[in-house]
Enzyme design. Structure first.
Site, mmCIF file in Angstrom:
data_model
loop_
_atom_site.group_PDB
_atom_site.id
_atom_site.type_symbol
_atom_site.label_atom_id
_atom_site.label_comp_id
_atom_site.label_asym_id
_atom_site.label_seq_id
_atom_site.Cartn_x
_atom_site.Cartn_y
_atom_site.Cartn_z
ATOM 1 C CB ILE A 251 -0.940 -0.002 1.244
ATOM 2 C CG1 ILE A 251 -1.826 -1.259 1.250
ATOM 3 C CG2 ILE A 251 -1.791 1.268 1.272
ATOM 4 C CD1 ILE A 251 -2.776 -1.416 0.080
ATOM 5 C CD GLN B 145 2.394 2.041 4.216
ATOM 6 O OE1 GLN B 145 2.863 2.373 5.293
ATOM 7 N NE2 GLN B 145 3.132 1.520 3.247
ATOM 8 N NE ARG B 146 -1.742 0.866 11.140
ATOM 9 C CZ ARG B 146 -1.209 0.895 12.345
ATOM 10 N NH1 ARG B 146 -0.002 1.359 12.518
ATOM 11 N NH2 ARG B 146 -1.876 0.437 13.381
ATOM 12 C CG LEU C 59 -6.751 1.014 1.489
ATOM 13 C CD1 LEU C 59 -5.986 2.137 0.797
ATOM 14 C CD2 LEU C 59 -8.030 0.700 0.714
ATOM 15 N N GLY C 60 -4.571 -2.775 3.056
ATOM 16 C CA GLY C 60 -3.764 -3.997 2.988
ATOM 17 C C GLY C 60 -4.610 -5.204 3.363
ATOM 18 C CD GLU D 102 7.339 -15.212 -3.808
ATOM 19 O OE1 GLU D 102 6.654 -15.267 -4.859
ATOM 20 O OE2 GLU D 102 8.378 -14.535 -3.723
ATOM 21 C CE LYS E 102 -18.189 -0.898 11.032
ATOM 22 N NZ LYS E 102 -17.958 0.100 12.078
HETATM 23 C C1 LIG Z 1 4.271 -11.461 0.846
HETATM 24 C C2 LIG Z 1 4.662 -10.032 1.024
HETATM 25 O O1 LIG Z 1 4.536 -9.219 0.134
HETATM 26 S S1 LIG Z 1 5.275 -9.462 2.511
HETATM 27 C C3 LIG Z 1 5.523 -7.764 2.245
HETATM 28 C C4 LIG Z 1 4.393 -6.924 2.709
HETATM 29 N N1 LIG Z 1 4.580 -5.562 2.183
HETATM 30 C C5 LIG Z 1 5.409 -4.634 2.736
HETATM 31 O O2 LIG Z 1 6.061 -4.839 3.762
HETATM 32 C C6 LIG Z 1 5.501 -3.312 1.984
HETATM 33 C C7 LIG Z 1 5.392 -2.120 2.908
HETATM 34 N N2 LIG Z 1 4.223 -2.202 3.763
HETATM 35 C C8 LIG Z 1 2.964 -1.978 3.299
HETATM 36 O O3 LIG Z 1 2.736 -1.713 2.129
HETATM 37 C C9 LIG Z 1 1.852 -2.064 4.306
HETATM 38 O O4 LIG Z 1 2.404 -1.852 5.602
HETATM 39 C C10 LIG Z 1 1.087 -3.413 4.286
HETATM 40 C C11 LIG Z 1 0.663 -3.780 2.867
HETATM 41 C C12 LIG Z 1 1.934 -4.551 4.832
HETATM 42 C C13 LIG Z 1 -0.155 -3.246 5.173
HETATM 43 O O5 LIG Z 1 -1.001 -2.303 4.546
HETATM 44 P P1 LIG Z 1 -1.947 -1.306 5.359
HETATM 45 O O6 LIG Z 1 -3.090 -0.934 4.482
HETATM 46 O O7 LIG Z 1 -1.166 -0.190 5.919
HETATM 47 O O8 LIG Z 1 -2.423 -2.257 6.554
HETATM 48 P P2 LIG Z 1 -3.808 -2.233 7.321
HETATM 49 O O9 LIG Z 1 -4.303 -0.830 7.489
HETATM 50 O O10 LIG Z 1 -4.740 -3.194 6.675
HETATM 51 O O11 LIG Z 1 -3.322 -2.764 8.754
HETATM 52 C C14 LIG Z 1 -3.285 -4.122 9.109
HETATM 53 C C15 LIG Z 1 -2.521 -4.281 10.409
HETATM 54 O O12 LIG Z 1 -1.118 -4.282 10.152
HETATM 55 C C16 LIG Z 1 -0.443 -3.627 11.241
HETATM 56 N N3 LIG Z 1 0.272 -2.462 10.715
HETATM 57 C C17 LIG Z 1 0.202 -1.969 9.441
HETATM 58 N N4 LIG Z 1 1.041 -0.893 9.346
HETATM 59 C C18 LIG Z 1 1.609 -0.719 10.539
HETATM 60 C C19 LIG Z 1 2.541 0.217 11.048
HETATM 61 N N5 LIG Z 1 3.043 1.191 10.277
HETATM 62 N N6 LIG Z 1 2.927 0.111 12.345
HETATM 63 C C20 LIG Z 1 2.428 -0.856 13.139
HETATM 64 N N7 LIG Z 1 1.521 -1.787 12.710
HETATM 65 C C21 LIG Z 1 1.136 -1.721 11.418
HETATM 66 C C22 LIG Z 1 -1.481 -3.230 12.240
HETATM 67 O O13 LIG Z 1 -1.590 -4.242 13.210
HETATM 68 C C23 LIG Z 1 -2.716 -3.147 11.400
HETATM 69 O O14 LIG Z 1 -3.908 -3.367 12.077
HETATM 70 P P3 LIG Z 1 -4.613 -2.162 12.912
HETATM 71 O O15 LIG Z 1 -4.628 -0.955 12.027
HETATM 72 O O16 LIG Z 1 -5.976 -2.719 13.191
HETATM 73 O O17 LIG Z 1 -3.773 -1.962 14.127
#
Ligand SMILES: CC(=O)SCCNC(=O)CCNC(=O)[C@H](O)C(C)(C)COP(=O)(O)OP(=O)(O)OC[C@H]1O[C@@H](n2cnc3c(N)ncnc32)[C@H](O)[C@@H]1OP(=O)(O)O
Length: 315
Positions: free
Chosen positions: A191, A196-197, A200-201, A222, A303
């Site tokens: 995302i 982020q947050r 959407l992830g 993977e 949601k």
């Molecule tokens: C197989 C793979 O691709 S692994 C690699 C995953 N991708 C990456 O690491 C790339 C960089 N990171 C990102 O793009 C994002 O952080 C993602 C895709 C991992 C998550 O996307 P987001 O939309 O931000 O996550 P989302 O809002 O759905 O949050 C899910 C949970 O993850 C955790 N989380 C996400 N971001 C953070 C953060 N910055 N700090 C702490 N916890 C976090 C939380 O527990 C969160 O739940 P909560 O909001 O209820 O507390």
């Protein structure tokens, strides 16, 4: 790793681009270094542009950091300017602005609609059909993910891109290897930092399982997962398992095995074990604590999930 290896995988131990300007008004730091944007010998942007692929024409190197003058910085470039519609890039704002005026993906985003709700649209873009778009997206991804590196050989990958419905601005995506030996349903997910947050992830993880379940597969991501990837997955698996026990197909059963959970959710057994341990609902001999599990559902978290009525998965 050899110099050639570094060129190929873009792995650097330090960040080499200080920040990204994404579109006209979103500026944020990079998280990881990547040398794939550069000619490795002279550290000038446009390595790909020379091979006829990705940068805008005419990048003038105006904000390149000269390491001979600034010995104290590790940055090769101060600001990377990236089009938020097609992910082409430049090292100066003027080139980005003139490109934005005629970027075709600003008017019409690529790919085929696979989900359309009043809130979000997901489009599938095939790497073989929109090679340059997918390559530029992979390059951009490397700045925020250090454990996956795939840039050029995108032909057997599909990219599922999420948009707000009625907008052509991508918010994030996941990629999928269509010839995955292990039949993984997701290779990499990102995302973009400004979005982020917002759950959407979580939405995209759910979507990836909708796709694999529609193909009749028990599947998953993977490995390895990044730290944010791991916490995102564990929370998502837990949410879905709790939902199945509280309101779904497993709600009224008195005896449930890990395999039952797997066939209902489409999750791999190992991933289910990880989630049940996180929920503190798994005994030493894999006994599942059903009554505790049934009380753990976070209804607010639901949601974030895909609404089945808006799926358009048939090809
Ligand atoms: C197989 C793979 O691709 S692994 C690699 C995953 N991708 C990456 O690491 C790339 C960089 N990171 C990102 O793009 C994002 O952080 C993602 C895709 C991992 C998550 O996307 P987001 O939309 O931000 O996550 P989302 O809002 O759905 O949050 C899910 C949970 O993850 C955790 N989380 C996400 N971001 C953070 C953060 N910055 N700090 C702490 N916890 C976090 C939380 O527990 C969160 O739940 P909560 O909001 O209820 O507390």
């Amino acid at each position: 790793m050899s110099h050639d290896g570094e060129d190929l995988y873009g792995i650097l131990n330090e960040r080499n681009i200080r920040e990204v300007q994404f579109g006209t008004n979103k500026i944020f730091s990079t998280w990881y270094g990547s040398n794939v944007y550069f000619d490795p010998d002279i550290r000038v942007l446009g390595y790909l542009a020379k091979s006829g692929s990705s940068g805008f024409d005419g990048s003038n190197g105006s904000n390149r950091v000269n390491n001979h003058e600034k010995e104290d910085t590790q940055y090769w470039l101060d600001t990377l300017y990236v089009c938020e519609y097609c992910f082409k890039y430049a090292d100066n704002g003027e080139d980005l602005a003139s490109h934005a005026n005629h970027c075709k993906f600003q008017r019409h985003s690529p790919g085929k609609i696979k989900y359309k709700s009043p809130k979000y649209t997901v489009k599938r873009v095939k790497g073989s059909k929109h090679r340059l778009f997918c390559q530029c997206l992979c390059l951009f991804t490397k700045l925020f993910l250090d454990n996956k590196s795939m840039y050029f050989k995108v032909d057997h990958y599909e990219f599922y891109i999420i948009y707000e419905t009625s907008s052509t601005k991508p918010l994030g995506f996941f990629s999928k290897d269509t010839v995955s030996y292990y039949q993984n349903n997701l290779a990499c997910v990102l995302i973009f930092p400004p979005y982020q947050r917002r759950q959407l992830g979580t939405f995209l993880l759910d979507f990836s399982y909708k796709v694999s379940k529609s193909e009749g597969l028990i599947s998953g991501p993977e490995f390895p997962l990044s730290p944010f990837g791991l916490i995102g997955y564990v929370k998502y698996w837990s949410l879905k398992i709790c939902w199945e026990f509280a309101e779904g197909e497993l709600a009224n059963l008195e005896k449930v095995t890990l395999e039952d959970i797997s066939s209902v959710t489409g999750f791999r057994v190992n991933d289910i074990i990880t989630a049940l341990k996180y929920l503190e609902c798994l005994g030493d001999s894999n006994e599942i604590y059903l009554s505790i599990l049934r009380k753990k559902l976070n209804r607010n978290g639901c949601k974030a999930l895909v609404e089945d009525e808006f799926l358009l998965l048939e090809d």
